[in-house]
Motif scaffolding. Structure first.
Motif, mmCIF file in Angstrom:
data_model
loop_
_atom_site.group_PDB
_atom_site.id
_atom_site.type_symbol
_atom_site.label_atom_id
_atom_site.label_comp_id
_atom_site.label_asym_id
_atom_site.label_seq_id
_atom_site.Cartn_x
_atom_site.Cartn_y
_atom_site.Cartn_z
ATOM 1 N N PHE A 70 30.748 35.843 27.581
ATOM 2 C CA PHE A 70 32.119 36.007 28.053
ATOM 3 C C PHE A 70 32.146 36.488 29.505
ATOM 4 N N GLU A 71 31.136 37.261 29.914
ATOM 5 C CA GLU A 71 31.060 37.781 31.278
ATOM 6 C C GLU A 71 31.070 36.668 32.326
ATOM 7 N N LYS A 72 30.697 35.470 31.899
ATOM 8 C CA LYS A 72 30.671 34.336 32.821
ATOM 9 C C LYS A 72 32.059 34.057 33.402
ATOM 10 N N LEU A 73 33.103 34.440 32.671
ATOM 11 C CA LEU A 73 34.477 34.167 33.083
ATOM 12 C C LEU A 73 35.081 35.276 33.937
ATOM 13 N N ILE A 74 34.360 36.357 34.124
ATOM 14 C CA ILE A 74 34.891 37.494 34.877
ATOM 15 C C ILE A 74 34.581 37.305 36.360
ATOM 16 N N GLY A 75 35.625 37.354 37.178
ATOM 17 C CA GLY A 75 35.453 37.244 38.615
ATOM 18 C C GLY A 75 35.368 38.620 39.263
ATOM 19 N N LEU A 78 36.114 44.622 42.385
ATOM 20 C CA LEU A 78 37.051 44.835 41.292
ATOM 21 C C LEU A 78 36.977 43.640 40.349
ATOM 22 N N ARG A 79 37.097 43.922 39.073
ATOM 23 C CA ARG A 79 36.984 42.869 38.060
ATOM 24 C C ARG A 79 38.274 42.051 37.969
ATOM 25 N N ILE A 80 38.109 40.741 37.891
ATOM 26 C CA ILE A 80 39.216 39.832 37.593
ATOM 27 C C ILE A 80 38.942 39.262 36.202
ATOM 28 N N GLU A 81 39.637 39.780 35.233
ATOM 29 C CA GLU A 81 39.417 39.364 33.848
ATOM 30 C C GLU A 81 40.059 37.997 33.599
ATOM 31 N N PRO A 82 39.506 37.230 32.672
ATOM 32 C CA PRO A 82 40.133 35.944 32.334
ATOM 33 C C PRO A 82 41.362 36.106 31.442
ATOM 34 N N ILE A 83 41.472 37.251 30.757
ATOM 35 C CA ILE A 83 42.576 37.477 29.824
ATOM 36 C C ILE A 83 43.171 38.852 30.066
ATOM 37 N N TYR A 84 44.480 38.898 30.225
ATOM 38 C CA TYR A 84 45.211 40.164 30.297
ATOM 39 C C TYR A 84 46.385 40.083 29.335
ATOM 40 N N LEU A 85 46.640 41.163 28.644
ATOM 41 C CA LEU A 85 47.834 41.250 27.820
ATOM 42 C C LEU A 85 48.914 41.991 28.597
ATOM 43 N N ARG A 86 50.134 41.777 28.197
ATOM 44 C CA ARG A 86 51.253 42.410 28.887
ATOM 45 C C ARG A 86 51.138 43.918 28.803
ATOM 46 N N ALA A 87 51.264 44.576 29.971
ATOM 47 C CA ALA A 87 51.228 46.031 29.996
ATOM 48 C C ALA A 87 52.532 46.596 29.422
ATOM 49 N N LYS A 88 52.430 47.735 28.775
ATOM 50 C CA LYS A 88 53.600 48.348 28.144
ATOM 51 C C LYS A 88 53.964 49.650 28.856
ATOM 52 N N ASP A 89 55.240 50.007 28.744
ATOM 53 C CA ASP A 89 55.747 51.270 29.296
ATOM 54 C C ASP A 89 55.428 51.398 30.789
ATOM 55 N N ILE A 90 55.688 50.328 31.524
ATOM 56 C CA ILE A 90 55.431 50.308 32.963
ATOM 57 C C ILE A 90 56.754 50.437 33.714
ATOM 58 N N ALA A 91 56.791 51.333 34.686
ATOM 59 C CA ALA A 91 57.982 51.494 35.513
ATOM 60 C C ALA A 91 57.925 50.546 36.704
ATOM 61 N N LEU A 92 59.093 50.153 37.197
ATOM 62 C CA LEU A 92 59.138 49.319 38.397
ATOM 63 C C LEU A 92 58.613 50.103 39.587
ATOM 64 N N VAL A 93 57.927 49.401 40.484
ATOM 65 C CA VAL A 93 57.503 50.019 41.740
ATOM 66 C C VAL A 93 58.717 50.059 42.662
ATOM 67 N N ALA A 104 46.936 45.706 36.328
ATOM 68 C CA ALA A 104 45.544 46.158 36.359
ATOM 69 C C ALA A 104 45.001 46.136 37.786
ATOM 70 N N LEU A 105 45.283 45.062 38.522
ATOM 71 C CA LEU A 105 44.815 44.975 39.905
ATOM 72 C C LEU A 105 45.461 46.049 40.776
ATOM 73 N N THR A 106 46.749 46.300 40.558
ATOM 74 C CA THR A 106 47.432 47.338 41.328
ATOM 75 C C THR A 106 46.770 48.691 41.115
ATOM 76 N N THR A 107 46.492 49.013 39.867
ATOM 77 C CA THR A 107 45.870 50.302 39.539
ATOM 78 C C THR A 107 44.474 50.406 40.137
ATOM 79 N N GLU A 108 43.695 49.333 40.018
ATOM 80 C CA GLU A 108 42.330 49.358 40.547
ATOM 81 C C GLU A 108 42.335 49.482 42.073
#
Length: 625
Positions: free
Chosen positions: A33-38, A44-59, A379-383
């Protein structure tokens, strides 16, 4: 969540990460699976799959449903012409003007004179009290330019308090760009604070000091390095104003940021969102309640190409889209021909309309922070926040940004990133459409104005000299090869050529012949595409008739095993100077080399090195494989 309710209403349970992994595993067929990670250039890791983040406030950024300012560069050296352009831009949709002065940071070789007369001519009949945004891009002598603008406003009777002018004072950016400073940081800080206090006394509201990340981006730096530089410069300007007894709550409104937006949509969005969160953290640390930072965006200089410049329109559209939905307050689109020279009216209109279409037709400003909750962007914003904060702290621990520039630590990191970026560009793993991929050797020249770039004299009265951060364009190494090709065409009437020795049927050779054509033409070497050959004598005859000096075998591994050696022998016999094979070296490589095959081209090879070597062979027949 809404998506979960929809899924349940339709009879399907919401997909989990494990569900997605099962589907992916079925496609990978045992591959890790690591083959798909950029990875980004900040690792910083670019995952092939992300699920929707919950309880996130607008910037918190641009006001809800408010459009960004549509800025247009005013950089013609003739102030009267510049004024004519400015009025035309404002009449046709621009809501702001970016006044670029000669010698300014990122002026690209053009710009207005830094004189009172030029300022008055350029701003003639511009109603500065009518909500028009004005941004000054000024260089090492920017303090005088800012004063000229202020004096002009007063002379024509405008109320400074209602004029929306960002004065763009940025001596730190000028120092980083040039690698020189005639003053200590203490002297610079006092001058900046004094100028700001003078402008405030005249009634201007600012902001006044620009913390400009374009310097780092243009030099080939990463997103984290750009963010950390903006934070460090911003804090340095805050310290300067605090030392001048300007209250922090007032001082923080006197600073704004510039960031670069490029064609990497997700990283650009995450970078703009991250800066707002990081600056809010600084404000909290200063003991003031956070307020949204004003962020001006420029589309990327380093992504512009001289070859196939119309693709720059697409790059600029992606960059504008990304900065706009990430909350930029103002956007300046670099015209698509700027790398060729001073843009004409068509290029300026396209730059302006790129924003108008996104605002008026796509309504991008109607939704505040639409990326909020998107798993990948969050995820990218946090990283980016975490990594940029660490880098910023390192700069502060070194004594601040000026000290870091003197020590060279910042430049060393950016140079390392630029080197890594260059290696990927050379291998075409970071492709540039129209340049390193899908080059068009028959393209016509794009029109620009007949105004020569200016070469400004350098000042040698410098107390401090350190490594500069000069701008680059990513396409330059490939463009230099195309320049060589053009010179040979002009001298000899024909470009360098490579004969594609296609073996077998189209099913056998099409994929690798297509790859080889794109590979060689990225360097200006015209690919002569032959039909499929089975008879070595016919192949040799076709090569002779092609006028090429180089040849490249193109086919499947199966056909190579059967025909590559005898075909290479035949090509050698009729004078092929160098023979390539499209594909990875295999167990047959020793035999292939004995047969005269000298080089192998494939997706992981260094295309720039291979193409440069090809020119050496063409110009110097003694150069061997």
């Amino acid at each position: 969540m809404k998506t979960e309710r929809l899924a349940l209403a339709s009879g399907f349970a919401p997909a989990s990460r494990q569900d997605w992994h099962k589907l992916v595993d079925g496609v990978l067929k045992g591959a890790p699976f690591e083959k798909l990670i950029g990875r980004t250039y900040d690792d910083l890791r670019i995952e092939p799959i992300y699920l929707r983040a919950k309880d996130i406030a607008l910037v918190d950024g641009r006001a809800p449903a408010a459009p960004w300012q549509i800025m247009q560069r005013i950089d013609h050296p003739d102030a009267v012409t510049a004024n004519r352009q400015a009025l035309h831009d404002l009449e046709n949709g621009a809501t702001g003007l970016t006044l670029v002065f000669a010698g300014a940071n990122c002026s690209r070789g053009f710009g207005l004179d830094q004189t009172a007369g030029a300022v008055a001519k350029a701003l003639k009949d511009v109603h500065l009290d009518a909500g028009i945004g004005i941004e000054l891009q000024i260089g090492t002598d920017g303090r005088k330019t800012a004063i000229h603008v202020a004096e002009y406003v007063k002379s024509v009777g405008f109320d400074p308090a209602v004029c929306d002018i960002r004065f763009g004072l940025d001596p730190l950016g000028a120092c980083a760009l040039s690698g020189r400073s005639p003053y200590t940081w203490e002297e610079i800080a006092r001058a900046v604070a004094s100028t700001i206090k003078g402008l405030v006394t005249l009634g201007f509201k600012g902001p006044f000091a620009a913390s400009d990340g374009r310097i780092v981006h243009d030099a080939g730096g990463s997103e984290v390095q750009e963010l950390a530089f903006v934070l460090a410069c911003g804090v340095a300007y805050l310290h300067a104003m605090e030392a001048a007894r300007i209250p922090l709550d007032q001082a923080r409104s006197m600073i704004y940021a510039r960031l670069t937006a490029d064609a990497d949509q997700f990283l650009t969005m995450a970078k703009f969102r991250a800066l707002r969160l990081l600056w809010a953290r600084i404000e909290s640390a200063c003991g003031v309640a956070p307020r949204p930072l004003f962020i001006a965006a420029d589309t990327s200089w380093r992504m512009l190409t001289r070859r196939d410049p119309y693709v720059n329109m697409l790059r600029a559209t992606l960059a504008t889209f990304s900065a706009g939905i990430a909350g930029a307050n103002a956007i300046t689109v670099l015209p698509h021909t700027l790398a060729l020279g001073l843009p004409d009216s068509f290029a300026r209109r396209v730059a302006r309309n790129t924003q108008l279409l996104l605002l008026e037709e796509s309504n991008l400003a109607k939704v505040s922070d639409p990326a909020a909750g998107a798993g990948g962007i969050e995820a990218l914003t946090t990283e980016l926040c975490d990594a940029a904060w660490r880098s910023f702290q390192e700069t502060e621990n070194a004594g601040g940004i000026f000290a870091a520039l003197q020590q060279g630590t910042l430049q060393a990191k950016i140079t390392a990133t630029r080197t890594a970026r260059g290696a990927n560009l050379a291998k075409r793993s970071d492709p540039l459409t129209g340049v390193s991929e899908f080059a068009n050797l028959g393209e016509g020249a794009a029109a620009v104005l007949s105004v020569r770039p200016m070469a400004l004299p350098l000042s040698f009265d410098q107390k401090f000299v350190f490594d500069p951060l000069p701008p680059i364009r990513l396409a330059e190494p490939f463009e230099s090869l195309r320049d060589k090709s053009d010179a040979i065409l002009k001298l000899l009437g024909a470009r360098p050529r490579v004969f594609l020795a296609n073996l077998g049927t189209p099913t056998d050779f099409t994929a690798r012949a297509t790859f080889a054509k794109s590979f060689f033409e990225a360097g200006g070497i015209e690919a002569i595409d032959g039909a499929g050959f089975a008879d070595p004598a016919e192949l040799a005859l076709a090569f002779t008739g092609s006028g090429a000096e180089l040849a490249c075998l193109c086919s499947s591994d199966k056909i190579y095993a059967e025909c590559a050696e005898i075909s290479a022998h035949a090509l050698q016999q009729v004078g092929a100077r160098h023979i390539y094979l499209a594909g990875l070296p295999s167990l047959s490589e020793p035999a292939f080399r004995r047969a005269g095959i000298c080089s192998f081209i494939h997706v992981s090879c260094d295309a720039l090195a291979t193409l440069n070597a090809a020119y050496n062979r063409i110009q110097n027949p003694k150069v061997s494989g």
